[in-house]
Design a protein around this motif. Structure first.
Motif, PDB file in Angstrom:
ATOM      1  N   CYS A   1       0.841  -1.203   0.000  1.00 18.00           N
ATOM      2  CA  CYS A   1       0.000   0.000   0.000  1.00 18.00           C
ATOM      3  C   CYS A   1       0.875   1.251   0.000  1.00 18.00           C
ATOM      4  O   CYS A   1       0.601   2.213  -0.722  1.00 18.00           O
ATOM      5  CB  CYS A   1      -0.929   0.022   1.216  1.00 18.00           C
TER       6      CYS A   1
ATOM      7  N   LEU B   1      -4.915  -1.245  -7.626  1.00 16.79           N
ATOM      8  CA  LEU B   1      -5.854  -1.165  -6.506  1.00 16.79           C
ATOM      9  C   LEU B   1      -6.752  -2.398  -6.452  1.00 16.79           C
ATOM     10  O   LEU B   1      -7.020  -2.928  -5.367  1.00 16.79           O
ATOM     11  CB  LEU B   1      -6.696   0.107  -6.597  1.00 16.79           C
ATOM     12  N   VAL B   2      -7.186  -2.890  -7.582  1.00 14.61           N
ATOM     13  CA  VAL B   2      -7.988  -4.121  -7.618  1.00 14.61           C
ATOM     14  C   VAL B   2      -7.175  -5.276  -7.037  1.00 14.61           C
ATOM     15  O   VAL B   2      -7.682  -6.082  -6.254  1.00 14.61           O
ATOM     16  CB  VAL B   2      -8.465  -4.432  -9.058  1.00 14.61           C
TER      17      VAL B   2
ATOM     18  N   LYS C   1      -7.063  -4.866  -3.259  1.00 14.73           N
ATOM     19  CA  LYS C   1      -8.352  -5.217  -2.657  1.00 14.73           C
ATOM     20  C   LYS C   1      -8.527  -6.732  -2.582  1.00 14.73           C
ATOM     21  O   LYS C   1      -8.982  -7.265  -1.570  1.00 14.73           O
ATOM     22  CB  LYS C   1      -9.508  -4.612  -3.454  1.00 14.73           C
ATOM     23  N   ARG C   2      -8.172  -7.429  -3.660  1.00 13.32           N
ATOM     24  CA  ARG C   2      -8.315  -8.893  -3.703  1.00 13.32           C
ATOM     25  C   ARG C   2      -7.398  -9.531  -2.660  1.00 13.32           C
ATOM     26  O   ARG C   2      -7.803 -10.433  -1.923  1.00 13.32           O
ATOM     27  CB  ARG C   2      -7.978  -9.403  -5.107  1.00 13.32           C
TER      28      ARG C   2
ATOM     29  N   HIS D   1      -6.193  -8.159   0.067  1.00 16.99           N
ATOM     30  CA  HIS D   1      -6.680  -7.841   1.414  1.00 16.99           C
ATOM     31  C   HIS D   1      -7.835  -8.762   1.802  1.00 16.99           C
ATOM     32  O   HIS D   1      -7.892  -9.267   2.922  1.00 16.99           O
ATOM     33  CB  HIS D   1      -7.110  -6.372   1.481  1.00 16.99           C
ATOM     34  N   ARG D   2      -8.735  -8.994   0.879  1.00 21.37           N
ATOM     35  CA  ARG D   2      -9.881  -9.873   1.134  1.00 21.37           C
ATOM     36  C   ARG D   2      -9.413 -11.290   1.476  1.00 21.37           C
ATOM     37  O   ARG D   2      -9.938 -11.936   2.377  1.00 21.37           O
ATOM     38  CB  ARG D   2     -10.806  -9.876  -0.080  1.00 21.37           C
TER      39      ARG D   2
ATOM     40  N   GLN E   1      -6.914  -2.223   6.875  1.00 16.35           N
ATOM     41  CA  GLN E   1      -8.132  -1.669   6.276  1.00 16.35           C
ATOM     42  C   GLN E   1      -7.993  -0.166   6.091  1.00 16.35           C
ATOM     43  O   GLN E   1      -8.389   0.381   5.055  1.00 16.35           O
ATOM     44  CB  GLN E   1      -9.356  -1.986   7.139  1.00 16.35           C
TER      45      GLN E   1
ATOM     46  N   LEU F   1      -5.818   0.463   3.088  1.00 13.96           N
ATOM     47  CA  LEU F   1      -6.553   0.221   1.848  1.00 13.96           C
ATOM     48  C   LEU F   1      -7.505   1.383   1.573  1.00 13.96           C
ATOM     49  O   LEU F   1      -7.599   1.857   0.434  1.00 13.96           O
ATOM     50  CB  LEU F   1      -7.329  -1.097   1.923  1.00 13.96           C
ATOM     51  N   ASP F   2      -8.179   1.872   2.594  1.00  8.10           N
ATOM     52  CA  ASP F   2      -9.067   3.029   2.425  1.00  8.10           C
ATOM     53  C   ASP F   2      -8.291   4.253   1.952  1.00  8.10           C
ATOM     54  O   ASP F   2      -8.771   5.015   1.103  1.00  8.10           O
ATOM     55  CB  ASP F   2      -9.805   3.344   3.735  1.00  8.10           C
TER      56      ASP F   2
ATOM     57  N   ILE G   1      -7.593   3.891  -1.724  1.00  2.00           N
ATOM     58  CA  ILE G   1      -8.789   4.209  -2.502  1.00  2.00           C
ATOM     59  C   ILE G   1      -8.954   5.717  -2.602  1.00  2.00           C
ATOM     60  O   ILE G   1      -9.175   6.267  -3.694  1.00  2.00           O
ATOM     61  CB  ILE G   1     -10.035   3.546  -1.873  1.00  2.00           C
TER      62      ILE G   1
END
Length: 185
Positions: free
Chosen positions: A103, A131-132, A135-136, A138-139, A156, A159-160, A163
């Motif tokens: 990040c 970014l995609v 996100k993947r 992180h999930r 989190q 990641l925010d 974004i």
């Protein structure tokens, strides 16, 4: 110990060849967050999702002439359970640290592009792809974070921030290009 958990212990032995089977099993177990007690013996908190995946692994191993034992454990001693939770959280902390590092690299990339005035749609697209990916990733870590390790909130938040950073950069690109977000080009 406040809440009682159930655990799953999976022990397996597979033929030496093909090695792809061993790698597949190992990757599957690592992807669902297994903690290896020793070679070919791992433990997981027992959830319906984990149980389903364990059954699939059990079938895969058996179909490939391997041996597998799956044990459902009602409870460990308090100390052992604390050690297990600590071990799981340590694994997640390592993953979250790497994620947060990525990040930070994302922020640096946007900062570099901003300082160069490189406000192009191409840069937006490249950063959207990254970014995609973040996100993947992180999930996937969250799905393995059974005990909400300390870095879950920080990850989190990072990641925010990624974004928000991309949204701000994208807005700058639209302004430079003379378009508002959502306008047709």
């Amino acid at each position: 110990m406040s809440e009682k958990r159930k655990w799953l212990i999976l022990s397996y032995r597979v033929p030496a060849e093909p090695s792809t089977l061993r790698v597949r099993i190992w990757r599957t177990l690592k992807s669902i967050g297994a903690f290896y007690l020793q070679q070919s013996v791992c433990v997981l908190p027992l959830t319906s999702s984990i149980q389903e995946k364990a059954i699939k692994l059990q079938n895969l191993i058996s179909e490939n002439h391997g041996e597998v034992i799956v044990l459902e454990v009602e409870q460990f001693s308090d100390i052992t359970e604390e050690e297990m939770i600590h071990a799981f959280n340590q694994q997640r902390e390592v993953e979250y640290a790497e994620f947060i590092e990525n990040c930070n690299a994302f922020f640096e990339e946007i900062k570099k592009e901003t300082s160069r005035g490189k406000f192009t749609y191409h840069e937006v697209e490249e950063n959207e792809v990254e970014l995609v990916r973040l996100k993947r990733w992180h999930r996937k870590i969250l799905n393995r974070d059974f005990f909400q390790s300390h870095s879950s909130v920080e990850s989190q938040n990072k990641l925010d921030e990624c974004i928000a950073s991309l949204n701000h950069f994208t807005q700058q690109v639209y302004e430079k290009e003379g378009n508002k977000e959502g306008d047709l080009m």
